[in-house]
Scaffold this motif. Structure first.
Motif, PDB file in Angstrom:
ATOM      1  N   LEU A  44     138.922  47.650  85.148  1.00 62.18           N
ATOM      2  CA  LEU A  44     138.646  47.975  86.270  1.00 62.18           C
ATOM      3  C   LEU A  44     138.466  46.700  87.329  1.00 62.18           C
ATOM      4  CD1 LEU A  44     136.511  51.046  85.759  1.00 62.18           C
ATOM      5  CD2 LEU A  44     138.837  51.120  86.062  1.00 62.18           C
ATOM      6  N   ARG A  45     138.771  47.190  88.710  1.00 64.06           N
ATOM      7  CA  ARG A  45     138.048  46.254  89.642  1.00 64.06           C
ATOM      8  C   ARG A  45     136.971  46.979  90.232  1.00 64.06           C
ATOM      9  NH1 ARG A  45     140.139  41.612  91.080  1.00 64.06           N
ATOM     10  NH2 ARG A  45     142.597  41.341  90.848  1.00 64.06           N
ATOM     11  N   GLU A  46     136.170  46.236  90.699  1.00 65.22           N
ATOM     12  CA  GLU A  46     134.925  46.712  91.098  1.00 65.22           C
ATOM     13  C   GLU A  46     135.137  47.600  92.166  1.00 65.22           C
ATOM     14  OE1 GLU A  46     132.253  43.704  92.645  1.00 65.22           O
ATOM     15  OE2 GLU A  46     130.438  44.868  92.344  1.00 65.22           O
ATOM     16  N   GLY A  47     134.768  48.979  92.159  1.00 62.99           N
ATOM     17  CA  GLY A  47     134.767  50.347  92.923  1.00 62.99           C
ATOM     18  C   GLY A  47     135.793  51.174  92.688  1.00 62.99           C
ATOM     19  N   GLU A  48     136.494  50.985  91.534  1.00 60.17           N
ATOM     20  CA  GLU A  48     137.238  51.885  91.101  1.00 60.17           C
ATOM     21  C   GLU A  48     136.511  52.819  90.055  1.00 60.17           C
ATOM     22  OE1 GLU A  48     140.459  49.444  89.161  1.00 60.17           O
ATOM     23  OE2 GLU A  48     141.487  49.232  91.250  1.00 60.17           O
ATOM     24  N   ASP A  49     137.410  53.710  89.718  1.00 66.17           N
ATOM     25  CA  ASP A  49     136.715  54.901  88.957  1.00 66.17           C
ATOM     26  C   ASP A  49     137.556  54.872  87.359  1.00 66.17           C
ATOM     27  OD1 ASP A  49     137.024  57.171  91.633  1.00 66.17           O
ATOM     28  OD2 ASP A  49     135.818  55.702  91.307  1.00 66.17           O
ATOM     29  N   ALA A  50     136.892  55.511  86.476  1.00 68.88           N
ATOM     30  CA  ALA A  50     137.397  55.528  85.261  1.00 68.88           C
ATOM     31  C   ALA A  50     136.942  56.879  84.359  1.00 68.88           C
ATOM     32  CB  ALA A  50     136.903  54.401  84.305  1.00 68.88           C
ATOM     33  N   VAL A  51     137.591  57.413  83.420  1.00 64.76           N
ATOM     34  CA  VAL A  51     137.401  58.443  82.922  1.00 64.76           C
ATOM     35  C   VAL A  51     137.454  57.975  81.449  1.00 64.76           C
ATOM     36  CG1 VAL A  51     137.780  60.833  82.118  1.00 64.76           C
ATOM     37  CG2 VAL A  51     138.231  60.062  84.583  1.00 64.76           C
ATOM     38  N   ILE A  52     136.326  58.305  80.504  1.00 60.91           N
ATOM     39  CA  ILE A  52     136.605  58.052  79.198  1.00 60.91           C
ATOM     40  C   ILE A  52     136.456  59.523  78.308  1.00 60.91           C
ATOM     41  CG2 ILE A  52     135.366  56.956  77.110  1.00 60.91           C
ATOM     42  CD1 ILE A  52     134.284  54.740  79.246  1.00 60.91           C
ATOM     43  N   ASN A  53     137.214  59.809  77.595  1.00 58.56           N
ATOM     44  CA  ASN A  53     137.353  61.026  76.707  1.00 58.56           C
ATOM     45  C   ASN A  53     136.784  60.955  75.400  1.00 58.56           C
ATOM     46  OD1 ASN A  53     138.519  62.552  78.797  1.00 58.56           O
ATOM     47  ND2 ASN A  53     140.422  61.126  78.470  1.00 58.56           N
ATOM     48  N   CYS A  54     136.118  62.150  74.830  1.00 57.88           N
ATOM     49  CA  CYS A  54     135.698  61.875  73.471  1.00 57.88           C
ATOM     50  C   CYS A  54     135.971  63.434  72.716  1.00 57.88           C
ATOM     51  CB  CYS A  54     134.234  61.623  73.395  1.00 57.88           C
ATOM     52  SG  CYS A  54     133.514  62.008  71.912  1.00 57.88           S
ATOM     53  N   SER A  57     134.542  66.094  75.574  1.00 59.85           N
ATOM     54  CA  SER A  57     133.616  65.546  76.367  1.00 59.85           C
ATOM     55  C   SER A  57     134.397  64.516  77.153  1.00 59.85           C
ATOM     56  CB  SER A  57     132.291  65.073  75.802  1.00 59.85           C
ATOM     57  OG  SER A  57     131.397  64.492  76.838  1.00 59.85           O
ATOM     58  N   SER A  58     134.022  64.383  78.385  1.00 60.97           N
ATOM     59  CA  SER A  58     134.697  63.432  79.395  1.00 60.97           C
ATOM     60  C   SER A  58     133.374  62.562  79.988  1.00 60.97           C
ATOM     61  CB  SER A  58     135.475  64.091  80.293  1.00 60.97           C
ATOM     62  OG  SER A  58     136.777  64.222  79.554  1.00 60.97           O
ATOM     63  N   LEU A  59     133.355  61.278  80.128  1.00 63.64           N
ATOM     64  CA  LEU A  59     132.435  60.488  81.094  1.00 63.64           C
ATOM     65  C   LEU A  59     133.061  60.134  82.258  1.00 63.64           C
ATOM     66  CD1 LEU A  59     129.482  59.399  80.728  1.00 63.64           C
ATOM     67  CD2 LEU A  59     130.445  57.322  79.877  1.00 63.64           C
ATOM     68  N   TYR A  60     132.443  60.364  83.115  1.00 65.44           N
ATOM     69  CA  TYR A  60     133.350  60.046  84.384  1.00 65.44           C
ATOM     70  C   TYR A  60     132.392  58.848  85.302  1.00 65.44           C
ATOM     71  CZ  TYR A  60     135.287  64.588  83.941  1.00 65.44           C
ATOM     72  OH  TYR A  60     135.820  65.755  83.473  1.00 65.44           O
ATOM     73  N   LEU A  61     133.085  57.785  85.372  1.00 64.13           N
ATOM     74  CA  LEU A  61     132.381  56.795  86.228  1.00 64.13           C
ATOM     75  C   LEU A  61     133.052  56.431  87.577  1.00 64.13           C
ATOM     76  CD1 LEU A  61     132.778  55.604  82.891  1.00 64.13           C
ATOM     77  CD2 LEU A  61     131.055  54.114  83.718  1.00 64.13           C
ATOM     78  N   THR A  62     132.378  56.613  88.467  1.00 65.11           N
ATOM     79  CA  THR A  62     132.848  56.395  90.096  1.00 65.11           C
ATOM     80  C   THR A  62     132.299  55.260  90.638  1.00 65.11           C
ATOM     81  OG1 THR A  62     131.113  57.801  90.810  1.00 65.11           O
ATOM     82  CG2 THR A  62     132.960  58.936  90.304  1.00 65.11           C
ATOM     83  N   ALA A  63     133.236  54.520  91.412  1.00 66.05           N
ATOM     84  CA  ALA A  63     132.751  53.552  92.138  1.00 66.05           C
ATOM     85  C   ALA A  63     131.967  52.428  91.275  1.00 66.05           C
ATOM     86  CB  ALA A  63     131.932  53.896  93.398  1.00 66.05           C
ATOM     87  N   GLN A 121     130.685  49.609  88.993  1.00 65.39           N
ATOM     88  CA  GLN A 121     129.812  48.520  89.497  1.00 65.39           C
ATOM     89  C   GLN A 121     130.025  47.089  88.226  1.00 65.39           C
ATOM     90  OE1 GLN A 121     125.800  49.519  89.959  1.00 65.39           O
ATOM     91  NE2 GLN A 121     126.375  51.106  91.446  1.00 65.39           N
ATOM     92  N   LEU A 122     129.839  46.155  88.729  1.00 62.91           N
ATOM     93  CA  LEU A 122     130.070  45.048  87.463  1.00 62.91           C
ATOM     94  C   LEU A 122     129.107  45.398  86.373  1.00 62.91           C
ATOM     95  CD1 LEU A 122     129.620  41.776  89.729  1.00 62.91           C
ATOM     96  CD2 LEU A 122     131.913  42.891  88.603  1.00 62.91           C
ATOM     97  N   SER A 123     127.912  45.965  86.590  1.00 64.12           N
ATOM     98  CA  SER A 123     126.865  46.220  85.582  1.00 64.12           C
ATOM     99  C   SER A 123     127.550  47.300  84.547  1.00 64.12           C
ATOM    100  CB  SER A 123     125.593  46.686  86.249  1.00 64.12           C
ATOM    101  OG  SER A 123     125.747  47.873  87.055  1.00 64.12           O
ATOM    102  N   TYR A 124     128.555  47.832  84.907  1.00 64.08           N
ATOM    103  CA  TYR A 124     129.012  49.161  83.943  1.00 64.08           C
ATOM    104  C   TYR A 124     129.636  48.661  82.945  1.00 64.08           C
ATOM    105  CZ  TYR A 124     127.956  52.823  87.566  1.00 64.08           C
ATOM    106  OH  TYR A 124     127.504  53.531  88.631  1.00 64.08           O
ATOM    107  N   SER A 125     129.894  47.374  82.947  1.00 61.22           N
ATOM    108  CA  SER A 125     130.846  46.836  81.898  1.00 61.22           C
ATOM    109  C   SER A 125     130.106  47.016  80.433  1.00 61.22           C
ATOM    110  CB  SER A 125     131.002  45.022  82.220  1.00 61.22           C
ATOM    111  OG  SER A 125     132.173  45.049  83.176  1.00 61.22           O
ATOM    112  N   GLY A 126     130.620  47.175  79.606  1.00 61.01           N
ATOM    113  CA  GLY A 126     130.349  47.198  78.085  1.00 61.01           C
ATOM    114  C   GLY A 126     131.047  48.069  77.251  1.00 61.01           C
TER     115      GLY A 126
END
Lengths: 110, 113
Positions: free
Chosen positions: A12-22, A71-77, A79-84
């Motif tokens: 992602l670029r900083e500020g973009e959203d992502a969804v992770i599914n399980c 289950s889904s994890l939603y990350l909005t906007a 940040q660099l610190s979300y990397s991992g």
């Protein structure tokens, strides 16, 4: 049985959203989400109990569809610190034993 | 301490050697867990303690693996006659009750040559 996570990796670029599914093929009691940075301890994000609840944690939220055992994890906007690497851990009713997926590697670039 | 402490941080063993990995959980945490994490994989459950009682050891890969928590606080994971397939990061985690969020240590990275 190990839950299946998707995607395996996302950039992602900083500020973009992502969804992770399980997803699991077995009935679940709860789903736990953790984030692990390289060489560090996994860090707790949230727990979702069966009942389809949605929980939030700052700009990170999650849902649990009991009927679909997903289950889904939603990350909005983001940040660099979300990397991992994000792991979901599922509990089928033991109330202590978690089975973790293989993880989703999230990279947030400036 | 402030968090879960594990030692050593890194351990290199020759095949056939015995190793002992230590975990110091957060003070007051009743539950203690050991997980094994292979490279590029998620943590895999090994064993679970409630105080000094080992309630579940179903995840231990073989009888070469042994865990103990004699006084209900510090725990030791022992691996006898190490094999190359034992190479992994061994994570310890603790909490007040089993189903709650886990507090993980940074792990011991074991390399068996």
């Amino acid at each position: 049985q190990q839950p299946v996570q998707s995607p395996q990796a996302v950039i992602l670029r900083e500020g973009e959203d992502a969804v992770i599914n399980c997803s699991s093929s077995k009935a679940l009691y709860s789903v736990h989400w953790y984030r692990q940075k390289h060489g560090e301890a996994p860090v707790f994000l949230m727990i979702l109990l069966k009942g389809g609840e949605q929980k939030g944690h700052e700009k990170i939220s999650a849902s649990f569809n009991e009927k679909k055992q997903q289950s889904s994890l939603y990350l909005t906007a983001s940040q660099l610190s979300y990397s991992g690497t994000y792991f979901c851990g599922t509990d089928r009713g033991s109330n202590y034993k978690l089975t973790f997926g293989k993880g989703t590697l999230l990279t947030v670039n400036p | 301490g402030a968090g879960v402490s594990q030692s050593p941080r890194y351990k290199v063993a020759k095949r056939g050697q015995d190793v002992a990995l230590r975990c110091d959980p957060i003070s007051g945490h009743v539950s203690l867990f050991w997980y094994q994490q292979a490279l590029g994989q998620g943590p895999e459950f090994l064993t679970y303690f409630q105080n000094e009682a080992q309630l579940d050891k179903s995840g231990l890969p073989s009888d070469r693996f042994f865990a103990e928590r004699p006084e209900g606080s510090v725990s030791t994971l022992k691996i006898q006659r190490t094999q190359q397939e034992d190479s992994a990061v061994y994570l310890c985690a603790s909490n007040w009750r089993g189903g709650e969020k886990l507090f993980f240590g940074s792990g011991t990275q074991l390399s068996v040559l």
